[in-house]
Design a protein around this motif. Structure first.
Motif, PDB file in Angstrom:
ATOM      1  N   HIS A   1       2.265  11.681  -5.889  1.00  0.00           N
ATOM      2  CA  HIS A   1       2.290  10.315  -5.353  1.00  0.00           C
ATOM      3  C   HIS A   1       1.054   9.506  -5.765  1.00  0.00           C
ATOM      4  O   HIS A   1       0.921   8.348  -5.361  1.00  0.00           O
ATOM      5  CB  HIS A   1       2.388  10.347  -3.824  1.00  0.00           C
ATOM      6  CG  HIS A   1       3.674  10.937  -3.330  1.00  0.00           C
ATOM      7  ND1 HIS A   1       4.897  10.413  -3.625  1.00  0.00           N
ATOM      8  CD2 HIS A   1       3.913  12.038  -2.576  1.00  0.00           C
ATOM      9  CE1 HIS A   1       5.844  11.152  -3.084  1.00  0.00           C
ATOM     10  NE2 HIS A   1       5.280  12.144  -2.435  1.00  0.00           N
TER      11      HIS A   1
ATOM     12  N   VAL B   1       1.764  13.848   3.374  1.00  0.00           N
ATOM     13  CA  VAL B   1       2.876  12.891   3.391  1.00  0.00           C
ATOM     14  C   VAL B   1       2.455  11.627   4.145  1.00  0.00           C
ATOM     15  O   VAL B   1       2.739  10.504   3.723  1.00  0.00           O
ATOM     16  CB  VAL B   1       4.135  13.522   4.033  1.00  0.00           C
ATOM     17  CG1 VAL B   1       5.196  12.474   4.308  1.00  0.00           C
ATOM     18  CG2 VAL B   1       4.696  14.602   3.141  1.00  0.00           C
ATOM     19  N   ARG B   2       1.742  11.821   5.245  1.00  0.00           N
ATOM     20  CA  ARG B   2       1.277  10.676   6.026  1.00  0.00           C
ATOM     21  C   ARG B   2       0.326   9.806   5.196  1.00  0.00           C
ATOM     22  O   ARG B   2       0.432   8.584   5.197  1.00  0.00           O
ATOM     23  CB  ARG B   2       0.569  11.171   7.297  1.00  0.00           C
ATOM     24  CG  ARG B   2       0.104  10.036   8.177  1.00  0.00           C
ATOM     25  CD  ARG B   2      -0.759  10.532   9.305  1.00  0.00           C
ATOM     26  NE  ARG B   2       0.029  11.089  10.400  1.00  0.00           N
ATOM     27  CZ  ARG B   2      -0.507  11.522  11.538  1.00  0.00           C
ATOM     28  NH1 ARG B   2      -1.803  11.479  11.725  1.00  0.00           N
ATOM     29  NH2 ARG B   2       0.248  12.010  12.487  1.00  0.00           N
TER      30      ARG B   2
ATOM     31  N   ALA C   1       1.215   3.766   0.562  1.00  0.00           N
ATOM     32  CA  ALA C   1       2.336   2.909   0.142  1.00  0.00           C
ATOM     33  C   ALA C   1       2.410   1.646   0.991  1.00  0.00           C
ATOM     34  O   ALA C   1       2.843   0.589   0.517  1.00  0.00           O
ATOM     35  CB  ALA C   1       3.644   3.690   0.239  1.00  0.00           C
TER      36      ALA C   1
ATOM     37  N   ALA D   1       0.225   9.542   1.973  1.00  0.00           N
ATOM     38  CA  ALA D   1       1.008   8.849   0.937  1.00  0.00           C
ATOM     39  C   ALA D   1       1.742   7.644   1.527  1.00  0.00           C
ATOM     40  O   ALA D   1       1.812   6.574   0.909  1.00  0.00           O
ATOM     41  CB  ALA D   1       1.990   9.828   0.305  1.00  0.00           C
ATOM     42  N   GLN D   2       2.282   7.819   2.733  1.00  0.00           N
ATOM     43  CA  GLN D   2       2.981   6.709   3.401  1.00  0.00           C
ATOM     44  C   GLN D   2       2.012   5.572   3.692  1.00  0.00           C
ATOM     45  O   GLN D   2       2.332   4.401   3.486  1.00  0.00           O
ATOM     46  CB  GLN D   2       3.565   7.195   4.725  1.00  0.00           C
ATOM     47  CG  GLN D   2       4.949   7.756   4.581  1.00  0.00           C
ATOM     48  CD  GLN D   2       5.462   8.282   5.912  1.00  0.00           C
ATOM     49  OE1 GLN D   2       4.725   8.411   6.887  1.00  0.00           O
ATOM     50  NE2 GLN D   2       6.723   8.588   5.945  1.00  0.00           N
ATOM     51  N   GLU D   3       0.846   5.936   4.186  1.00  0.00           N
ATOM     52  CA  GLU D   3      -0.154   4.913   4.513  1.00  0.00           C
ATOM     53  C   GLU D   3      -0.588   4.172   3.254  1.00  0.00           C
ATOM     54  O   GLU D   3      -0.753   2.950   3.263  1.00  0.00           O
ATOM     55  CB  GLU D   3      -1.358   5.570   5.208  1.00  0.00           C
ATOM     56  CG  GLU D   3      -1.037   6.006   6.624  1.00  0.00           C
ATOM     57  CD  GLU D   3      -2.048   6.971   7.239  1.00  0.00           C
ATOM     58  OE1 GLU D   3      -2.034   7.137   8.462  1.00  0.00           O
ATOM     59  OE2 GLU D   3      -2.829   7.584   6.487  1.00  0.00           O
TER      60      GLU D   3
ATOM     61  N   MET E   1      10.888   8.509  -1.058  1.00  0.00           N
ATOM     62  CA  MET E   1       9.689   8.103  -0.320  1.00  0.00           C
ATOM     63  C   MET E   1       9.802   6.641   0.088  1.00  0.00           C
ATOM     64  O   MET E   1       9.783   5.750  -0.778  1.00  0.00           O
ATOM     65  CB  MET E   1       8.472   8.309  -1.223  1.00  0.00           C
ATOM     66  CG  MET E   1       7.170   7.977  -0.573  1.00  0.00           C
ATOM     67  SD  MET E   1       6.655   9.302   0.503  1.00  0.00           S
ATOM     68  CE  MET E   1       4.975   8.849   0.791  1.00  0.00           C
TER      69      MET E   1
ATOM     70  N   LEU F   1       4.476   0.301   9.819  1.00  0.00           N
ATOM     71  CA  LEU F   1       3.904   0.554   8.491  1.00  0.00           C
ATOM     72  C   LEU F   1       4.444  -0.405   7.436  1.00  0.00           C
ATOM     73  O   LEU F   1       3.679  -1.027   6.705  1.00  0.00           O
ATOM     74  CB  LEU F   1       4.241   1.990   8.062  1.00  0.00           C
ATOM     75  CG  LEU F   1       3.227   3.089   8.358  1.00  0.00           C
ATOM     76  CD1 LEU F   1       3.776   4.429   7.925  1.00  0.00           C
ATOM     77  CD2 LEU F   1       1.886   2.835   7.681  1.00  0.00           C
ATOM     78  N   PHE F   2       5.758  -0.521   7.362  1.00  0.00           N
ATOM     79  CA  PHE F   2       6.359  -1.191   6.210  1.00  0.00           C
ATOM     80  C   PHE F   2       6.874  -2.597   6.478  1.00  0.00           C
ATOM     81  O   PHE F   2       7.182  -3.319   5.540  1.00  0.00           O
ATOM     82  CB  PHE F   2       7.494  -0.328   5.636  1.00  0.00           C
ATOM     83  CG  PHE F   2       7.003   0.997   5.139  1.00  0.00           C
ATOM     84  CD1 PHE F   2       6.168   1.076   4.042  1.00  0.00           C
ATOM     85  CD2 PHE F   2       7.354   2.170   5.779  1.00  0.00           C
ATOM     86  CE1 PHE F   2       5.696   2.299   3.579  1.00  0.00           C
ATOM     87  CE2 PHE F   2       6.887   3.397   5.332  1.00  0.00           C
ATOM     88  CZ  PHE F   2       6.059   3.460   4.231  1.00  0.00           C
TER      89      PHE F   2
END
Lengths: 366, 579
Positions: free
Chosen positions: A120, A90-91, A97, A93-95, B49, B435-436
């Motif tokens: 993902h 999950v981490r 994104a 995938a977040q990174e 997500m 992050l975002f």
């Protein structure tokens, strides 16, 4: 003269072959050579997985030394212990994104996490066949190398019931799944919060959803708590007598070596093979080094190191220790299911069943 | 200069000037806190997500939170746990603070050492220690009671909200001690002496004089302990998670770190966090009321301030018995457990067989690269975070207590918010922000400075509470006198306020440093590679089932830092005496 010339040519050919065989990448494909060159430029290899997986930092240092030796590299390594397999995916995938580099250059994990990674689209396809020394044999149609190259199985963990050998002895050792429902174990055993093993046994063609839901409800009233796979020390301490079911009995194998009162039994109904996969995140900073590390694990030396540090290896190789466990279950007529991301993707209702099982286990107590 | 000041009409309605620099200093951490809260609220309206097209705006998170019966059970558990924690922490911490500051009990440095050095022991070990004492199956106290009275089942169960609250209370007694000791120290004894002159006995003096005087400090401690009780993670995680007893913090943790299927439910966490802002607002209002009536407690003035101590005589032994019992149960026992676990190959109850297996294998196989990386990052945080916290907190407290600036209520409210929010929520806010939102423009993700920012934001509340209390007890006439003598606001602060606040500043510095040193939740959430901290290294071992390796690193950490902390305390005590 001609004979002398032929002898001289043979001699040079022999020297050439000798030199070639001692150089890194002997018999190497162009892909492998390119990867080695790429890895040299990458310089640093950052790895992250749970501390109790693959020997943690201690194992990583030995793997890296083996990798550097095999491919003539001088990679510097940095291992940082990370979260569990699914949380790490999950981490990543977040990174991805967020446009950040991946926490780990090489992902190591289970089918469930890879299934999430594929969903993902964060995994990079690799031409594994071109870089491994030996292609793993197929097991009843199962190929350790994914068709799309996004992942490759490097080891096998066999699901069963782990127990404290001081507390569970002789005839008390469960042979069938329902043996753990014996009233004498009430309030003394544990299960996992993520229904390890149970979620796979609930699938059609194995024990089935209704059977496992009913069993899990009974189990939920029987257990004293929920612990994660890898918390084997809560068994050795005597806090719990058994863990029903494990993610693989490899931690018992490792702890037994230090004399811990721990063992695993596989129930007669069958077992699930929780494969351990290697995959390269698309946002990896060192994809070449990472792919080479995965390839190194497929060598006999790499497999031996996996056995040494994590008590597991890939069951399809003839020298495998895990092969003996798998063969034993099959010989006894037990069903063996290999857990792959593709198998999970093909199942209808897998995720829903897992959530339901988790809820039963979590809320069965106060 | 004096004449100029006296001539000025401003003297008769003296109000300190709010310098723009001071306002900016106070506003900076507030802006960061506001940003974290804004991110959390933004997240509370999203599902899927985050950062991808799969994320959608919805109200479902709020519906899910309020319609989940499981959450109500969690809230009940949390309430019982928090109440138990608060009662235990007060019953232990308050008398020890009073003994150390208001009586002639000998060995005060030792008391301070016991109360602060014990903080070096991570909560996970206190919890593990108590597992071996009062666990229904493996707790030796239970076994002993069952054998002694022929019971059918174990009479004690540590894995209940009350049991966990007891263990947490033992741990937080040190917090109560730190928060109230400086208040007892600054208390004017003349009121107690007057009570004695008027014939009040010892207990009635305590009841009628000492406790009312101590009320703001006690209330601050209660609010602080209550909010920690709501947000605390380590002890509920160790004792509760495995036994299916869930608290708010472990509920949130499971939503963010689902152990099995599904993605992290940041939205649910955000919704819970947003609701907790309301709780924080209520607590802030409550504290504000105390603050507004604070002038009633202004007892330290420029003249006649001389601390007098109560003669304990033979009761000193009883006092030390109480402190010794507390030290044994809450500190020594877990420390012994750490030593034992660090020397054994695997975790098992102490026995002759295990004694035969003792070795230094976990020390010889220690991963020094990782341990040193963790130590370096923790050292950086321990140096910079308390310093920044003190600078920002002083600016905020001064504005809140001394100035008439209209922004002070908003500043006070915002400064208190992090106190009522679980640190995990701040960490999630920071993570998603880095992050975002900030992305590569401000490369904070994976850096130790991101952790530092969250620590500063999280600790501001504690520091401002302590400084507010102390500022309230320093009468304005001292600053007025300095002002009349021609000192600027800055010099008044340096020459008058800072020397008087030195004990509080010192205790805030030490307490912040210790909390930073052992903080785990934020470090685990924000740690990636280069920014791993010492406690996160320990956690990574513990979480992966390596209790023994974790113990070895903890022991190393304790041995390395204990003398430094002790030396710091010694210097602190000496400077107070000299002052």
């Amino acid at each position: 003269m001609l004979a002398r010339l032929q002898r001289a040519r043979s001699l040079w050919l022999g020297i050439g072959l000798l030199l070639a065989s001692s150089a890194p990448g002997y018999g190497a494909s162009a892909t492998l050579t390119q990867m080695i060159e790429g890895a040299k430029k990458e310089g640093v290899f950052r790895a992250q997985w749970s501390q109790n997986t693959f020997g943690g930092g201690e194992g990583f240092n030995e793997f890296l030394a083996g990798l550097n030796k095999k491919y003539g590299l001088n990679l510097k390594g940095q291992f940082t212990p990370g979260p569990d397999m699914q949380a790490l995916m999950v981490r990543i995938a977040q990174e991805a994104a967020a446009g950040q580099p991946s926490s780990t250059d090489l992902y190591m994990g289970n089918a469930q996490a890879l299934f999430d990674g594929l969903k993902h689209q964060v995994l990079k396809p690799v031409e594994w066949g071109a870089i491994v020394d030996r292609r793993p044999p197929k097991d009843q149609g199962y190929d350790a190398i994914a068709a799309d190259g996004t992942h490759m199985a490097i080891a096998t963990a066999v699901v069963g019931i782990e127990y404290n050998t001081n507390l569970v002895k002789g005839a008390d050792i469960p042979k069938r799944l329902t043996d753990v429902l014996n009233p004498k174990w009430k309030g003394k055993i544990a299960s996992t919060p993520y229904a390890a093993g149970l979620r796979e046994l609930a699938m059609p063609g194995f024990l089935g959803r209704e059977y496992i839901l009913d069993f899990t409800k009974k189990l939920s009233g029987q257990i004293a708590g929920l612990i994660r796979c890898g918390e084997a020390e809560r068994l050795t301490s005597g806090e719990f007598a058994m863990l029903v079911l494990t993610c693989g009995g490899n931690d018992a194998t490792v702890l037994q070596r230090s004399g811990a009162p721990l063992a695993q039994t596989i129930v007669q109904e069958g077992t699930v093979l929780h494969m351990r996969y290697a995959a390269i995140p698309k946002n990896s900073r060192a994809p070449n080094a990472a792919a080479l590390m995965a390839a190194y694990w497929m060598t006999p030396e790499g497999q031996a190191l996996l056995w040494k540090h994590d008590g597991l290896d890939l069951h399809v190789f003839p020298e495998s220790h895990m092969k003996k466990d798998v063969d034993q279950v099959r010989a006894a007529g037990g069903k063996v299911v290999i857990n792959t991301p593709e198998w999970l993707a093909s199942l209808k209702g897998y995720a829903e069943t897992q959530k339901e099982l988790e809820k039963i286990l979590r809320e069965g107590g106060k | 200069m004096k004449a100029r000041a006296l001539e000025s009409p401003a003297f008769f309605r003296w109000r300190p000037q709010t310098s723009p620099a001071l306002l900016a200093l106070a506003a900076l951490p507030i802006a960061v806190i506001a940003l974290f809260v804004a991110v959390m609220i933004w997240v509370s309206f999203q599902r899927g997500m985050l950062g991808t097209a799969a994320a959608v705006y919805t109200l479902e998170n709020y519906l899910a939170v309020f319609s989940d019966p499981f959450l109500y059970r969690v809230l009940w558990n949390t309430a019982v746990f928090t109440l138990t924690t608060t009662v235990v922490a007060l019953v232990i911490g308050l008398p020890i603070a009073w003994l150390a500051e208001r009586t002639t009990i000998p060995g005060k440095t030792a008391i301070y050492a016991i109360m602060t050095l014990g903080l070096l022991i991570p909560g996970i070990y206190t919890a593990m220690g108590w597992t071996f004492i009062a666990h229904p199956r493996i707790g030796f106290l239970n076994r002993w009671l069952v054998d002694l009275f022929g019971l059918d089942s174990a009479p004690l169960n540590i894995a209940t909200p009350i049991g966990m609250g007891f263990v947490q209370g033992l741990s937080l007694a040190a917090v109560v001690f730190i928060l109230t000791a400086q208040m007892f120290r600054a208390m004017n004894p003349s009121l107690e002496e007057a009570a004695k002159v008027h014939g009040l006995g010892f207990l009635r003096t305590i009841h009628r004089v000492t406790l009312p005087l101590a009320l703001p400090g006690i209330l601050a401690a209660v609010i602080y302990v209550v909010t920690i009780g709501i947000a605390t993670f380590d002890i509920p995680a160790i004792l509760g998670l495995g036994n299916r007893v869930y608290m708010l913090s472990t509920f949130i943790y499971l939503k963010v770190h689902p152990q099995g299927s599904g993605l992290p439910e940041y939205g649910i966490t955000g919704a819970v966090g947003t609701c907790m802002i309301a709780v924080a607002a209520l607590l802030t209002l409550l504290y504000g009321q105390v603050l507004r009536s604070g002038h009633r407690f202004e007892v330290v003035t420029g003249k006649g301030y001389r601390p007098a101590l109560i003669e304990l005589g033979g009761w000193s032994a009883a006092g030390w018995c109480f402190i010794g019992l507390y030290a044994f149960v809450s500190k020594l026992l877990p420390l012994l457990l750490i030593v034992y676990a660090a020397l054994t190959p695997y975790f098992a109850p102490p026995s002759m067989e295990m004694m035969g297996k003792l070795s230094l294998v976990h020390f010889t196989n220690m991963e020094w690269g990782l341990v040193l990386r963790g130590a370096r990052n923790t050292a950086l945080l321990v140096v910079f975070v308390p310093l920044l916290v003190l600078v920002f907190a002083f600016a905020i407290s001064w504005l809140v207590v001394r100035s008439r600036n209209r922004a002070r209520y908003a500043i006070e409210f915002a400064a208190f918010l992090p106190q009522a929010l679980p640190e995990v929520i701040l960490a999630i806010g920071a993570l998603l922000l880095a992050l975002f939102v900030l992305g590569e423009r401000v490369p904070l993700y994976g850096s130790v400075w991101l952790i530092a920012i969250v620590y500063v934001a999280a600790r501001i509340a504690f520091a401002t509470r302590a400084l507010n209390g102390s500022l309230l007890q320093i009468h304005r006439e001292l600053e007025e006198a300095a002002f009349v003598s021609g000192l600027s606001t800055l010099r008044t602060a340096r020459r008058v306020l800072l020397p008087l606040l030195r004990p509080t500043l010192l205790s805030v510095w030490i307490w912040t440093a210790l909390l930073v040193y052992r903080e785990l939740t934020v470090a685990v959430f924000l740690g990636v590679h280069d920014n791993i901290t010492f406690p996160a290294v320990i956690w990574s071992y513990w979480y992966a089932g390596g209790m023994n390796k974790a113990s070895a690193v903890t022991l190393l950490m304790t041995i390395l830092l204990a003398p430094l902390i002790a030396a710091f305390w010694w210097l602190g005590r000496r400077s107070q005496t000299a002052g």
